[in-house]
Structure formats: C-alpha cells, structure tokens
Design an enzyme around this catalytic site. Structure first.
Site, PDB file in Angstrom:
ATOM      1  N   GLY A 191      32.966  15.497   5.728  1.00 26.76           N
ATOM      2  CA  GLY A 191      32.502  15.462   4.345  1.00 26.76           C
ATOM      3  C   GLY A 191      31.720  16.702   3.958  1.00 26.76           C
ATOM      4  CG  ASP A 250      31.992   8.909  13.066  1.00 26.48           C
ATOM      5  OD1 ASP A 250      31.624   7.782  13.448  1.00 26.48           O
ATOM      6  OD2 ASP A 250      31.317   9.606  12.295  1.00 26.48           O
ATOM      7  CG  ASN A 251      28.829  10.963  15.317  1.00 30.63           C
ATOM      8  OD1 ASN A 251      29.517  11.760  14.680  1.00 30.63           O
ATOM      9  ND2 ASN A 251      27.802  10.335  14.784  1.00 30.63           N
ATOM     10  CG  ASP A 260      24.202  17.019  -0.706  1.00 28.96           C
ATOM     11  OD1 ASP A 260      24.721  16.932   0.425  1.00 28.96           O
ATOM     12  OD2 ASP A 260      22.975  17.170  -0.879  1.00 28.96           O
ATOM     13  NE  ARG A 277      35.214  14.610  14.599  1.00 28.17           N
ATOM     14  CZ  ARG A 277      33.980  14.981  14.256  1.00 28.17           C
ATOM     15  NH1 ARG A 277      32.997  14.142  14.309  1.00 28.17           N
ATOM     16  NH2 ARG A 277      33.756  16.208  13.840  1.00 28.17           N
TER      17      ARG A 277
HETATM   18  P1  AMP Z   1      27.362  11.881  10.822  1.00 28.92           P
HETATM   19  O1  AMP Z   1      26.605  10.603  10.930  1.00 28.92           O
HETATM   20  O2  AMP Z   1      26.509  13.097  10.576  1.00 28.92           O
HETATM   21  O3  AMP Z   1      28.284  12.083  11.964  1.00 28.92           O
HETATM   22  O4  AMP Z   1      28.248  11.771   9.486  1.00 28.92           O
HETATM   23  C1  AMP Z   1      29.062  10.674   9.223  1.00 28.92           C
HETATM   24  C2  AMP Z   1      29.988  10.959   8.066  1.00 28.92           C
HETATM   25  O5  AMP Z   1      29.249  11.218   6.866  1.00 28.92           O
HETATM   26  C3  AMP Z   1      30.888  12.145   8.254  1.00 28.92           C
HETATM   27  O6  AMP Z   1      32.115  11.823   7.666  1.00 28.92           O
HETATM   28  C4  AMP Z   1      30.175  13.253   7.500  1.00 28.92           C
HETATM   29  O7  AMP Z   1      31.047  14.275   7.100  1.00 28.92           O
HETATM   30  C5  AMP Z   1      29.606  12.484   6.327  1.00 28.92           C
HETATM   31  N1  AMP Z   1      28.404  13.114   5.741  1.00 28.92           N
HETATM   32  C6  AMP Z   1      27.150  13.127   6.231  1.00 28.92           C
HETATM   33  N2  AMP Z   1      26.302  13.775   5.404  1.00 28.92           N
HETATM   34  C7  AMP Z   1      27.030  14.198   4.353  1.00 28.92           C
HETATM   35  C8  AMP Z   1      26.747  14.946   3.150  1.00 28.92           C
HETATM   36  N3  AMP Z   1      25.511  15.382   2.878  1.00 28.92           N
HETATM   37  N4  AMP Z   1      27.762  15.176   2.294  1.00 28.92           N
HETATM   38  C9  AMP Z   1      29.009  14.746   2.541  1.00 28.92           C
HETATM   39  N5  AMP Z   1      29.341  14.048   3.643  1.00 28.92           N
HETATM   40  C10 AMP Z   1      28.383  13.774   4.555  1.00 28.92           C
HETATM   41 MG    MG Z   2      29.606  12.921  12.879  1.00 25.59          MG
END
Ligand code: AMP
Ligand code: MG
Length: 487
Positions: free
Chosen positions: A94, A254-255, A127, A185
C-alpha cells in the site's frame, strides 16, 4: 564528481516479468526536497553501489525511486494475509514499491524496495507514507539483527521526503530503502492460491525455489520440498528470535517471508525483564504475538502456507493434506532442536553432553529468569563472569540469588567456556528506551544519537568503555513500553 549511478547500474525485474499477476507497475511519489538522512555504506558496497554516488542528488533520486535506471520496472506487489487471525484477500504494497533486483557481491539476487514511497492501488485509504521515526526504527533494529547473525531484511538508507505526514501529530516524512533476498511472503502464496489459478501458484513456487532454494528445483515434489524448506527456515529463525529476546510484534502471514528473513519492523522490541507474556504493540490487545507465543504463531502461519500450496502438492486433496501435515508435524521438533542447540551455545556448553541434563539446565534457567523477571540480555552476558569465578554481578540481578546458586553449581560442573559465551551473548541490543530517545532526537533534526546507537548495536559483542548506558536496562522512569505499527 561522481558518475550518476543510473548510467552504470541495471535493476533486474525477475519478479515483475515472471509473476505479472502479482505485480502492478507503479511509480514512487515525487519528492523534490528529499534529503538523505542515513546511508548504510557497508551494505551499499556489498551491493556494488558507490556510497559517494548514492549521496549525490542522482543517488538520492535512486534511493527514493524518483530517478531510476533505464528499463527499471518498479511494481507494487500483490499479496493477501491473515492479520491477527482475520483473512484479508487483498493487502499488497500500500505504501511500498519493489524497484527491482541487483546482483550482490556474492552473486545473489537482492531486492531494492521502498517503504513510504506514496500511495499505490493497494493503499486501501492509507496515505502511502511513512514518518522519519518508524523508518529509522526499522533501520536500527534490522541492522542490529543482522549484526547478531539473525537473517533479516537490511536497511540501505533512510531519506527525509521534506513532506509532512499526518499521524497523531504532524511528523516529518521519510522513505526507507530496504534490501531483501526477496519480498515473497506466505501472503504471496495465499493471494496466488485465492485466484484459483494453479498454474500461477506453480510459477510462484518455482520462482521462490529459484531465488531461495535452487537445490530443490529437481526435487520429486518441488512444492512439498519448498514447504519443507520454509518450515525449516522459519523454525530456525523464530528460535533465533527467542534466543535473543526479540518480539516481532506483528507476525501476520503477510509479514512472514519465504526466505526465512525477518521482515517488517513495526511494533517490534527487545525484551528487557524476561517475561513470555511481553507484548509491546499497542494494537495487540489479546497478546496474540506476545514473546512466548511466537513459536506457535510461526506454526500457525506455516499451516496457512501449506493450505495455499495444497493444489500443487498432489492432485488428490486427501493425499495433499496428508503430505502437508507430515511436513508441519516436524516443525515443533525442528524449533525445539534449534532453540536447545542455541541455548547450549549461550551457556557455553559443548556438544555431546548428556541430553537430559542439558535440557533440564536450559529449561530451568528460563524459569529462574521468569520468576525473578531478570534482564534477559544482561543476564546471559554477565553469566560468563560466573564461569570465570566471579558470580557477584549476576547474583545481584536476583532478589533472592539462592535458586540461581543451585542452578549455577549444576551448570559449572559441565565446564562452560566463558569466551565462547561472550562471542554469542550480546552486550548491546537496541534497547527500547535508547531507540525512543534516538528517534525523538532525529525527529527534531538531531541525528547524532541515532548514529551513535547504530554504531553501538552493529558491533554487539565487544564491550567498549564509555558505552555503559547502552548495556543497561531501561530506568524505572521509562515505564511500560508500547510501540505503534502502520505508522
Ligand atoms: P504492515 O502491518 O506494515 O505489514 O502493513 C500491512 C498492510 O497495510 C500492507 O498492505 C501495507 O502496505 C498497508 N499499509 C500500512 N500503512 C500504510 C499506509 N500509511 N498507507 C497505505 N498502506 C499502508
Ligand atoms: Mg507488512
């Protein structure tokens, strides 16, 4: 004058061309006022990139995805994932982009990836941005993990975008330039499986094998061999987290990587006082990803990978399930073997001692630490002094050192090697209060504490005079620690 990197380098696009169904071509947002904050020079060299060139305006353009070599095809990657147990069919990058791949000094393919580079079609209302603090946090913690010998993605650079990011407060924005052996992943496989296109799933498995486990290409059942290899890699990785007191904090599918590298440093932390219930993430209210829960969460995530791979394991579903269960059934033994082997090394004990005796010694020491909530890192580092004949510092960590004394007598009878212990038990880890202090200063524009912290934790085993405060647990005034993800 340095030569613009763009004219001398190429960015590969194996992922984008081999798996177009999982790759949305996309460009980074424009950051005309970008300013490099930190550059990982040793890593740059490993990637064959000239640090001086990376510091030039063209280099900063590369590090932010704003100025790419001809032929580069940056993409946002599609993936699904279970987040805190709930399935999201479409997550994806994202706020991230895969710029492409480079061949490193060892001949291995490494992804160059951005985090905080603007919205993509996967932003789901986010964002697309990241703030300086959390990106520096990923930088310092991932580099500390690497220095501790734990497989991890790496941080090449953090660049301030010069733009504001709106969170609870207005924060300076940043892009992290991340390097990984790949960004595949468990969630990539979940996404491919959900399309119902078994051929895509097979191509994804082949791509993963090619990048991470090339020796499996000729296996009789390559998908099954891949599941086995990822299971091995994750059992070993999570055992290493547990041995060093690391809490990932957001072990969503996903992580969890296919390579076995630690990825996505969000609400992660190193535990101070030993407590399996340690949770640092502000959103993990149920303790799903608590320190002590990590080995079982790993198994749960691998079961999701197995489910995704099922159609490629065997045409007969019953048979496919049975094959997957056989592999998953080995995870606990693999994890336990990795943890006990690592704990023996931490305790300075040789191989080949009586298994029953050493196993009890390992479990008993953990119980001692838990009962007395002893500082985990400090305990193991100071323990070598006991093997050298001075127990005073370690005994002082316990309110009642009596039970420790009894344990130590059993341990000393096995002749632990204190030098071997000092080579594996770190003096310096990125302690939460020091990370927060460094990030707060950096957010205000002072990078000196951050640079100092990176220098300390990337040389974790050598005690240096003047760095005493980096080896101490947080003062009581620091209070309970909470971190925030998605920031
Ligand atoms: P994460 O927990 O950081 O691995 O993120 C989980 C999901 O949320 C992933 O698909 C990221 O790309 C999305 N994501 C996290 N923060 C943002 C952001 N500020 N804008 C857009 N997508 C985000
Ligand atoms: Mg992630």
């Amino acid at each position: 004058m340095s030569v613009a990197l763009q004219s001398t380098m190429t960015l590969g696009n194996h992922f984008a061309t081999e798996l177009p169904e999982l790759a949305v071509p996309w460009q980074a947002a424009e950051f005309p006022d970008a300013r490099l904050l930190v550059l990982n020079e040793p890593l740059a060299a490993e990637l064959g990139l000239d640090p001086a060139s990376l510091r030039s305006p063209a280099g900063v353009g590369l590090l932010t995805g704003n100025l790419l070599p001809d032929g580069a095809t940056p993409v946002a990657q599609a993936y699904a994932g279970h987040q805190f147990g709930g399935y999201s069919p479409r997550l994806g990058d994202g706020r991230a982009l895969l710029l492409g791949e480079v061949v490193d000094a060892h001949g291995a393919l490494r992804d160059i990836h951005l985090k905080g580079s603007g919205v993509t079609p996967f932003a789901r209302g986010g964002d697309g941005l990241a703030a300086v603090g959390p990106m520096l946090r990923e930088y310092v913690v991932s580099e500390a993990m690497h220095a501790l010998g734990i497989p991890t993605t790496r941080a090449l650079a953090v660049t301030a975008t010069g733009q504001d990011v709106y969170r609870e407060t207005v924060l300076p924005g940043a892009v992290l330039t991340r390097v990984a052996s790949s960004h595949l992943r468990v969630g990539s496989f979940q996404y491919a499986a959900a399309t119902g296109d078994v051929n895509l799933l097979r191509r994804l498995a082949a791509h993963a094998i090619d990048r991470h486990y090339p020796h499996l290409a000729d296996a009789e059942n390559p998908s099954l061999a891949l599941l086995q290899a990822v299971t091995d890699a994750q059992a070993s990785l999570i055992a290493q987290w547990m041995l060093v007191g690391f809490v990932h904090g957001v072990m969503n599918t996903d992580n969890m990587t296919i390579s076995g590298e630690t990825i996505d440093y969000g609400p992660c932390a190193f535990m101070d006082a030993f407590d399996p219930a340690s949770v640092y993430s502000s959103i993990d209210l149920g303790g799903r990803y608590a320190f002590g829960a990590q080995p079982l969460v790993g198994e749960w995530n691998l079961a999701r990978l197995a489910e995704a791979l099922l159609p490629t394991l065997d045409d007969d579903t019953e048979q496919a399930i049975s094959l997957a269960q056989d592999v998953l059934g080995m995870y606990r033994d693999q994890y336990n073997a990795a943890w006990f082997a690592g704990m023996l090394v931490k305790l300075g004990l040789a191989e080949g001692l009586d298994d029953e005796v050493t196993t009890r010694l390992c479990t008993d020491v953990i119980e001692l630490l838990q009962v007395s909530r002893v500082d985990y890192t400090g305990f193991f580092r100071r323990l070598s002094a006991v093997a050298r004949g001075d127990a005073s510092e370690v005994r002082a960590l316990f309110a009642d050192p009596g039970p420790f004394d009894i344990w130590a007598e059993r341990w000393l009878s096995l002749s632990p090697d204190p030098d071997a212990m000092d080579a594996v038990n770190p003096v310096y880890i990125p302690r939460n209060h020091l990370v927060e202090e460094a990030l707060a200063a950096a957010t205000e524009g002072d990078l000196a504490p951050f640079e100092q912290l990176v220098a300390v934790v990337t040389d974790p085993y050598t005690p240096r005079p003047g760095l005493e405060r980096y080896a101490d647990p947080a003062p009581d005034t620091f209070g309970p620690y909470r971190t925030f993800c998605g920031t």
